[in-house]
Design an enzyme around this catalytic site. Structure first.
Site, PDB file in Angstrom:
ATOM      1  N   SER A 283     -26.513 -17.553   1.684  1.00 52.91           N
ATOM      2  CA  SER A 283     -26.460 -18.778   0.907  1.00 52.91           C
ATOM      3  C   SER A 283     -25.356 -19.656   1.465  1.00 52.91           C
ATOM      4  O   SER A 283     -24.260 -19.168   1.759  1.00 52.91           O
ATOM      5  CB  SER A 283     -26.188 -18.467  -0.570  1.00 52.91           C
ATOM      6  OG  SER A 283     -26.123 -19.654  -1.327  1.00 52.91           O
TER       7      SER A 283
ATOM      8  N   HIS B  27     -27.603 -27.690   1.206  1.00 56.69           N
ATOM      9  CA  HIS B  27     -27.651 -26.334   0.655  1.00 56.69           C
ATOM     10  C   HIS B  27     -28.817 -25.592   1.298  1.00 56.69           C
ATOM     11  O   HIS B  27     -29.865 -26.189   1.562  1.00 56.69           O
ATOM     12  CB  HIS B  27     -27.838 -26.392  -0.865  1.00 56.69           C
ATOM     13  CG  HIS B  27     -28.438 -25.147  -1.441  1.00 56.69           C
ATOM     14  ND1 HIS B  27     -29.800 -25.038  -1.712  1.00 56.69           N
ATOM     15  CD2 HIS B  27     -27.891 -23.964  -1.792  1.00 56.69           C
ATOM     16  CE1 HIS B  27     -30.044 -23.835  -2.204  1.00 56.69           C
ATOM     17  NE2 HIS B  27     -28.913 -23.161  -2.265  1.00 56.69           N
TER      18      HIS B  27
ATOM     19  N   VAL C  27     -31.624 -18.101   1.618  1.00 55.14           N
ATOM     20  CA  VAL C  27     -32.766 -17.205   1.837  1.00 55.14           C
ATOM     21  C   VAL C  27     -32.361 -15.827   1.336  1.00 55.14           C
ATOM     22  O   VAL C  27     -31.245 -15.363   1.587  1.00 55.14           O
ATOM     23  CB  VAL C  27     -33.201 -17.147   3.317  1.00 55.14           C
ATOM     24  CG1 VAL C  27     -33.999 -18.382   3.687  1.00 55.14           C
ATOM     25  CG2 VAL C  27     -32.016 -17.001   4.264  1.00 55.14           C
TER      26      VAL C  27
ATOM     27  N   HIS D 113     -37.200 -33.517   6.195  1.00 52.79           N
ATOM     28  CA  HIS D 113     -38.461 -33.037   5.631  1.00 52.79           C
ATOM     29  C   HIS D 113     -39.461 -32.660   6.718  1.00 52.79           C
ATOM     30  O   HIS D 113     -40.204 -31.677   6.571  1.00 52.79           O
ATOM     31  CB  HIS D 113     -39.053 -34.090   4.702  1.00 52.79           C
ATOM     32  CG  HIS D 113     -38.520 -34.006   3.307  1.00 52.79           C
ATOM     33  ND1 HIS D 113     -39.081 -33.206   2.342  1.00 52.79           N
ATOM     34  CD2 HIS D 113     -37.455 -34.597   2.734  1.00 52.79           C
ATOM     35  CE1 HIS D 113     -38.391 -33.316   1.224  1.00 52.79           C
ATOM     36  NE2 HIS D 113     -37.396 -34.162   1.435  1.00 52.79           N
TER      37      HIS D 113
ATOM     38  N   HIS E 177     -30.954 -32.797 -18.061  1.00 51.02           N
ATOM     39  CA  HIS E 177     -30.146 -33.477 -19.083  1.00 51.02           C
ATOM     40  C   HIS E 177     -29.831 -34.924 -18.708  1.00 51.02           C
ATOM     41  O   HIS E 177     -29.379 -35.698 -19.547  1.00 51.02           O
ATOM     42  CB  HIS E 177     -28.854 -32.701 -19.337  1.00 51.02           C
ATOM     43  CG  HIS E 177     -27.955 -32.569 -18.150  1.00 51.02           C
ATOM     44  ND1 HIS E 177     -28.247 -31.751 -17.082  1.00 51.02           N
ATOM     45  CD2 HIS E 177     -26.764 -33.156 -17.850  1.00 51.02           C
ATOM     46  CE1 HIS E 177     -27.285 -31.833 -16.184  1.00 51.02           C
ATOM     47  NE2 HIS E 177     -26.373 -32.683 -16.617  1.00 51.02           N
TER      48      HIS E 177
ATOM     49  N   GLY F 102     -21.180 -10.512  -9.781  1.00 49.98           N
ATOM     50  CA  GLY F 102     -20.875 -10.913  -8.414  1.00 49.98           C
ATOM     51  C   GLY F 102     -19.459 -11.441  -8.272  1.00 49.98           C
ATOM     52  O   GLY F 102     -18.721 -11.603  -9.247  1.00 49.98           O
TER      53      GLY F 102
END
Length: 310
Positions: free
Chosen positions: A96, A110, A113, A149, A179, A263
């Site tokens: 990550s 970001h 996997v 993309h 929100h 974690g």
């Protein structure tokens, strides 16, 4: 007991640790400063390697983390959509990363996997993969978003023409601040609970996403890294980074899983940017580059179509 082989976690670990090393090597070359290495152990089982940079030449903060953690009972965040797996032993591993450039014209990015394996004596292992990548600009540029993309699409096309559109839509829906009724950024691709087509197909697809990250992101940074900026741009960047914090702490499943599973907090919250601001009920002035972020880039759309139409 089934004769089905167990999941080859040694292959998974070899790939994920290699991916971490390759990405860090590329980022160090881009920034010019080395990443700090911080290996850690988790009392409940497993551990990981965090690779961090703070106050680099280019990156204000960034981290590329590998983790391989185990437990005796899946936490609630992992069994919400799989209640039949509650109580199984589990292991999870993956890479990550979050990167926060200093220059406001360079987007935050970001990528993640991962693979989960749930085990129970006398039954086959159950596996699922997840991951994706997304980009969060402060001052959007069409060419940057199209490139990001298109690279995601190219990575996924070998697995079927329907895969990129499906995962692109999933990303748009996932990285959304409910929100505020607002997208976090320009999206990318996202997938979870992947086990269709067998282990090898799922593992290959996950590798394709992980391997494509530097191709998708570093050319964008190279294009924008020397763009001049001032206090206005830094101020807006800090304000928009607040949305990043809100998403990660309120909605992100990975953050929730990491905290619920005991974690390492420092590694889980590594994704948070170093300088952030909040304002009360603020909106950008119409016709400004800041307003364009909301009016154009935070509205999900078919970015690859822009390339096709050229």
């Amino acid at each position: 007991m089934s004769d089905t082989p167990t999941i080859p976690t040694d292959r998974l670990k070899t790939y994920f640790t290699s991916l971490q090393s390759c990405i860090v090597e590329a980022l160090e070359a881009f920034d010019g400063q080395p990443f700090r290495t911080d290996a850690w152990q988790r009392p409940e089982g497993g551990g990981g390697i965090s690779r961090l940079i703070e106050e680099g030449n280019f990156f204000e903060r960034g981290g590329v983390n590998f983790s391989h953690v185990t437990g005796q009972s899946l936490p609630a965040s992992a069994t919400a959509v799989r209640p039949h797996l509650a109580g199984r032993a589990w292991e999870a591993m993956g890479v990550s990363l979050v990167l926060h450039p200093r220059n406001p014209y360079c987007p935050t990015a970001h990528m993640n996997v991962r693979c989960f394996v749930a085990s129970k004596p006398g039954e086959d292992d159950v596996f699922w993969f997840g991951g994706g990548m997304d980009m969060t600009p402060y001052y959007g540029q069409h060419d940057d978003v199209v490139h990001f993309h298109q690279t995601c699409k190219d990575a996924l096309t070998p697995f079927g023409d329907e895969v990129y559109p499906k995962y692109k839509k999933w990303c748009d829906e996932y990285f959304f601040l409910k929100h505020r009724n607002e997208a976090r950024g320009v999206g990318g691709v996202f997938f979870d609970d992947l086990n269709e087509g067998g282990f090898e197909r799922c593992f290959s697809l996950t590798q394709a996403v992980g391997n494509a990250f530097t191709q998708a992101y570093l050319p964008v940074l190279a294009q924008r890294r020397d763009t001049p900026y001032g206090e206005r741009e830094r101020d807006f960047q800090a304000y928009r980074r607040g949305r990043y914090v809100e998403f990660n702490l309120v909605w992100d499943r990975g953050t929730l899983f990491g905290l619920q599973s005991g974690g390492r907090t420092e590694s889980i919250l590594m994704s948070l940017p170093p300088i952030v601001k909040w304002r009360y009920d603020w909106t950008p002035e119409a016709g400004t580059p800041e307003a364009a972020l909301y009016e154009v880039f935070l509205k999900p759309q078919d970015w690859v179509a822009a390339l096709r139409s050229q």
